[in-house]
Design an enzyme around this catalytic site. Structure first.
Site, short mmCIF file in Angstrom:
data_model
loop_
_atom_site.label_atom_id
_atom_site.label_comp_id
_atom_site.label_asym_id
_atom_site.label_seq_id
_atom_site.Cartn_x
_atom_site.Cartn_y
_atom_site.Cartn_z
N LYS A 158 10.65 48.39 -34.13
CA LYS A 158 11.08 47.20 -33.56
C LYS A 158 10.04 46.60 -32.47
O LYS A 158 10.75 45.52 -32.13
CB LYS A 158 12.43 47.37 -33.28
CG LYS A 158 12.81 48.24 -32.05
CD LYS A 158 14.19 48.11 -31.37
CE LYS A 158 14.13 48.93 -30.23
NZ LYS A 158 15.42 48.67 -29.39
N SER B 267 16.74 40.47 -38.51
CA SER B 267 16.59 39.84 -37.10
C SER B 267 16.36 38.42 -37.06
O SER B 267 15.78 37.99 -38.05
CB SER B 267 15.52 40.56 -36.34
OG SER B 267 14.72 39.96 -35.33
N TYR C 57 6.06 42.53 -36.68
CA TYR C 57 7.40 42.99 -36.95
C TYR C 57 8.37 41.90 -37.57
O TYR C 57 9.21 42.25 -38.51
CB TYR C 57 8.03 43.08 -35.55
CG TYR C 57 9.57 43.36 -35.46
CD1 TYR C 57 10.07 44.62 -35.82
CD2 TYR C 57 10.19 42.39 -34.87
CE1 TYR C 57 11.48 44.70 -35.92
CE2 TYR C 57 11.72 42.56 -34.89
CZ TYR C 57 12.18 43.76 -35.11
OH TYR C 57 13.55 43.95 -35.22
N LYS D 207 10.53 42.22 -41.66
CA LYS D 207 11.71 41.91 -41.62
C LYS D 207 12.09 40.80 -42.78
O LYS D 207 13.09 41.27 -43.59
CB LYS D 207 12.59 41.51 -40.27
CG LYS D 207 12.62 42.45 -39.26
CD LYS D 207 13.74 43.32 -39.51
CE LYS D 207 13.65 44.68 -38.49
NZ LYS D 207 14.47 45.68 -39.04
N ARG E 10 18.73 32.33 -24.90
CA ARG E 10 19.11 33.09 -26.06
C ARG E 10 20.60 33.32 -26.22
O ARG E 10 21.25 33.20 -25.24
CB ARG E 10 18.34 34.53 -25.86
CG ARG E 10 17.20 34.50 -25.46
CD ARG E 10 16.41 34.31 -26.82
NE ARG E 10 14.81 34.25 -26.86
CZ ARG E 10 13.99 33.34 -26.37
NH1 ARG E 10 14.53 32.09 -25.98
NH2 ARG E 10 12.81 33.34 -26.45
P1 NAD Z 1 16.06 52.11 -31.97
O1 NAD Z 1 14.65 52.09 -32.08
O2 NAD Z 1 16.93 52.11 -30.76
O3 NAD Z 1 16.80 52.51 -33.46
C1 NAD Z 1 16.14 52.84 -34.54
C2 NAD Z 1 16.36 54.38 -34.99
O4 NAD Z 1 15.59 54.59 -36.14
C3 NAD Z 1 15.66 55.25 -33.83
O5 NAD Z 1 16.72 56.26 -33.46
C4 NAD Z 1 14.41 55.76 -34.29
O6 NAD Z 1 14.49 57.21 -34.15
C5 NAD Z 1 14.63 55.81 -35.77
N1 NAD Z 1 13.76 55.65 -36.75
C6 NAD Z 1 12.51 54.88 -36.78
N2 NAD Z 1 11.75 55.08 -37.79
C7 NAD Z 1 12.32 55.99 -38.42
C8 NAD Z 1 11.99 56.60 -40.00
N3 NAD Z 1 10.59 56.38 -40.32
N4 NAD Z 1 12.94 57.48 -40.12
C9 NAD Z 1 13.81 57.67 -39.55
N5 NAD Z 1 14.47 57.47 -38.56
C10 NAD Z 1 13.71 56.27 -37.93
O7 NAD Z 1 16.38 50.21 -32.29
P2 NAD Z 1 17.56 49.35 -32.49
O8 NAD Z 1 17.51 48.44 -31.17
O9 NAD Z 1 18.82 50.49 -32.46
O10 NAD Z 1 17.36 48.74 -33.77
C11 NAD Z 1 17.78 48.98 -34.97
C12 NAD Z 1 17.62 48.14 -35.97
O11 NAD Z 1 17.95 46.94 -35.49
C13 NAD Z 1 15.97 47.91 -36.47
O12 NAD Z 1 15.79 48.02 -37.58
C14 NAD Z 1 15.62 46.54 -35.75
O13 NAD Z 1 14.44 46.45 -36.19
C15 NAD Z 1 16.87 45.97 -35.59
N6 NAD Z 1 16.95 44.83 -34.57
C16 NAD Z 1 17.02 45.10 -33.34
C17 NAD Z 1 17.01 44.14 -32.36
C18 NAD Z 1 17.38 44.48 -31.13
O14 NAD Z 1 17.15 43.73 -30.19
N7 NAD Z 1 17.54 45.84 -30.61
C19 NAD Z 1 17.42 42.68 -32.82
C20 NAD Z 1 16.96 42.35 -34.17
C21 NAD Z 1 17.10 43.53 -35.30
N1 UDP Z 2 12.25 37.56 -20.72
C1 UDP Z 2 11.97 37.25 -19.23
N2 UDP Z 2 11.33 38.33 -18.47
C2 UDP Z 2 11.39 39.56 -19.16
C3 UDP Z 2 11.51 39.83 -20.44
C4 UDP Z 2 12.12 38.87 -21.19
O1 UDP Z 2 12.10 36.18 -18.66
O2 UDP Z 2 10.60 40.62 -18.56
C5 UDP Z 2 13.12 36.29 -21.19
C6 UDP Z 2 12.03 35.80 -22.64
O3 UDP Z 2 10.98 34.94 -22.34
C7 UDP Z 2 13.47 35.48 -23.23
C8 UDP Z 2 14.61 36.10 -22.83
O4 UDP Z 2 14.14 36.79 -21.54
O5 UDP Z 2 13.55 33.84 -23.04
C9 UDP Z 2 15.07 37.24 -23.99
O6 UDP Z 2 13.62 37.91 -24.26
P1 UDP Z 2 13.70 39.35 -24.96
O7 UDP Z 2 12.54 39.95 -24.84
O8 UDP Z 2 15.04 40.09 -24.34
O9 UDP Z 2 14.39 39.09 -26.56
P2 UDP Z 2 13.73 38.09 -27.36
O10 UDP Z 2 14.57 36.75 -27.77
O11 UDP Z 2 12.33 37.71 -27.17
O12 UDP Z 2 13.83 38.73 -28.78
#
Ligand code: NAD
Ligand code: UDP
Length: 335
Positions: free
Chosen positions: A86, A126, A150, A154, A232
């Site tokens: 991610k 996402s 990335y 998605k 955000r």
């Molecule tokens: P995270 O990295 O904490 O969790 C992902 C988990 O998947 C981890 O535990 C990792 O060990 C496991 N993993 C990765 N690749 C794997 C594989 N090939 N097989 C088995 N396990 C695997 O991330 P998160 O923040 O919990 O995100 C979860 C999902 O949500 C992801 O798909 C991410 O793209 C999506 N997402 C996250 C955010 C965010 O800001 N955190 C925002 C939008 C979407």
């Molecule tokens: N941001 C920032 N400083 C940092 C990390 C993030 O000013 O060290 C700002 C970034 O420019 C955005 C907001 O915080 O406006 C959220 O960023 P983040 O990376 O958490 O999430 P994104 O929206 O990029 O997925």
């Protein structure tokens, strides 16, 4: 019989909170995770919080035999698919790893599900699929123009799952587009635990508050926003997890594909987020104004009305709760 729900990546930040809410809603969650970005120590904590044993299969979702065995052995009813890579920046330098893990992993998972006759999936998408949105708030029918590898993985997974549902009407798919997940479980026992130095605002603020990082660099003070810093839509991770439970219930009623934004429909600037974190940790957060970060947008706020109408779900926890819970987790994980 209690429905068993497989959570891929269930030891990760978002997946672990989903496991808790699934259990609270009466489901029996189990996890597949390779711990590439999480710790096995999360699993006993989940059992402790839920009061139930949470089975965990250690392995990679690209391992088809492992998935087939897990789906049949546990008689899984549906899958919540969170596993994947991610980090936006890393995806630009390691594109093949991202295509392989995210898309290859989803293909392997979907094949194993089809073979096992498990055709209900909730996917962690996402807001990054929108890229530079023309206007805010962003509704689900806005143009999809992701700007990173990335984000493209998605979007491709969304398309792949749509094609699958078109090919076989037995599939029930929820594509959930998360805005900015933040906060942690109120117990302080689980939360976001990035293995490397974090890139996201909230975990950086927590580390500055804890004295592990010296300051936060504010990326841009000349954005076309009220205070010049980026805006955000931060959503509490527990609200996000609750939406997955609502999405599973919805898929019991609705065939085909459901695509929904998950956000609060309310934006906060970086400076507002810093102020909220200062209230939570009762300390000043040192900040330095810095140039804009490549690829950032001025504003990214959800139109979350479709989730309200479709799921009967709204985010209930505000920015102060997100900061308070993130701070509690920061203190506990250091204890
Ligand atoms: P995270 O990295 O904490 O969790 C992902 C988990 O998947 C981890 O535990 C990792 O060990 C496991 N993993 C990765 N690749 C794997 C594989 N090939 N097989 C088995 N396990 C695997 O991330 P998160 O923040 O919990 O995100 C979860 C999902 O949500 C992801 O798909 C991410 O793209 C999506 N997402 C996250 C955010 C965010 O800001 N955190 C925002 C939008 C979407
Ligand atoms: N941001 C920032 N400083 C940092 C990390 C993030 O000013 O060290 C700002 C970034 O420019 C955005 C907001 O915080 O406006 C959220 O960023 P983040 O990376 O958490 O999430 P994104 O929206 O990029 O997925």
């Amino acid at each position: 019989m209690t429905d068993k729900i497989l959570v891929t990546g269930g030891a990760g930040y978002i997946g672990s909170h989903i496991v808790i809410e699934l259990s609270a809603a009466g489901y029996a969650p189990l996890i597949v995770d390779d711990f590439s970005n999480s710790s096995p120590s999360v699993v006993p904590r989940l059992s402790e919080i839920t009061g139930h044993d949470v089975p965990c299969v250690t392995g990679d979702i690209r391992d088809r035999r492992l998935l087939a065995g897990t789906l049949s052995e546990h008689a899984v009813a549906a899958v919540v698919h969170c596993a994947g890579l991610k980090a936006v920046g890393e995806s630009e330098s390691r594109p093949l790893a991202y295509y392989d893990s995210n898309i290859g992993g989803t293909i392997a998972l979907a094949e194993a599900m089809a073979d096992a006759g498990v055709k209900t999936i909730v996917f962690s998408s996402s807001a990054t699929v929108y890229g530079q949105a023309g206007s805010n708030p962003i509704a689900e029918d806005a143009p999809l123009m992701p700007e990173s590898v990335y984000g493209r993985t998605k979007l491709m997974i969304e398309q792949l799952l749509r094609d699958l549902a078109r090919s076989d009407p037995a599939w029930r798919v929820a594509l959930l587009r998360y805005f900015n997940p933040a906060g942690a479980h109120a117990s302080g026992r689980i939360g976001e635990a990035p293995s490397a130095t974090p890139n996201n605002l909230m975990p950086i603020l927590a580390q500055v508050g804890a004295g592990k990082l010296p300051e936060i660099a504010v990326f841009g003070s000349d954005w076309p926003t009220p205070d010049g810093t980026g805006v955000r839509d931060y959503i509490h991770v527990v609200d996000l997890a609750e939406a997955h439970v609502a999405a599973l219930a919805h898929l019991q009623r609705a065939a085909g594909v459901t695509t929904l934004n998950l956000g609060t429909s309310r934006g906060y600037s970086v400076l507002e987020a810093i102020a909220a974190f200062e209230r939570a940790c009762s300390k000043p957060i040192t900040r330095r104004m810095a140039p804009r970060r490549a690829g950032d947008v001025a504003i990214c706020v959800a139109d979350a009305s479709a989730a309200r109408v479709t799921l009967g779900w709204v985010a209930r926890r505000g920015l102060d709760a997100m900061c308070a819970d993130a701070w509690r987790w920061q203190l506990h994980r250091d204890a």
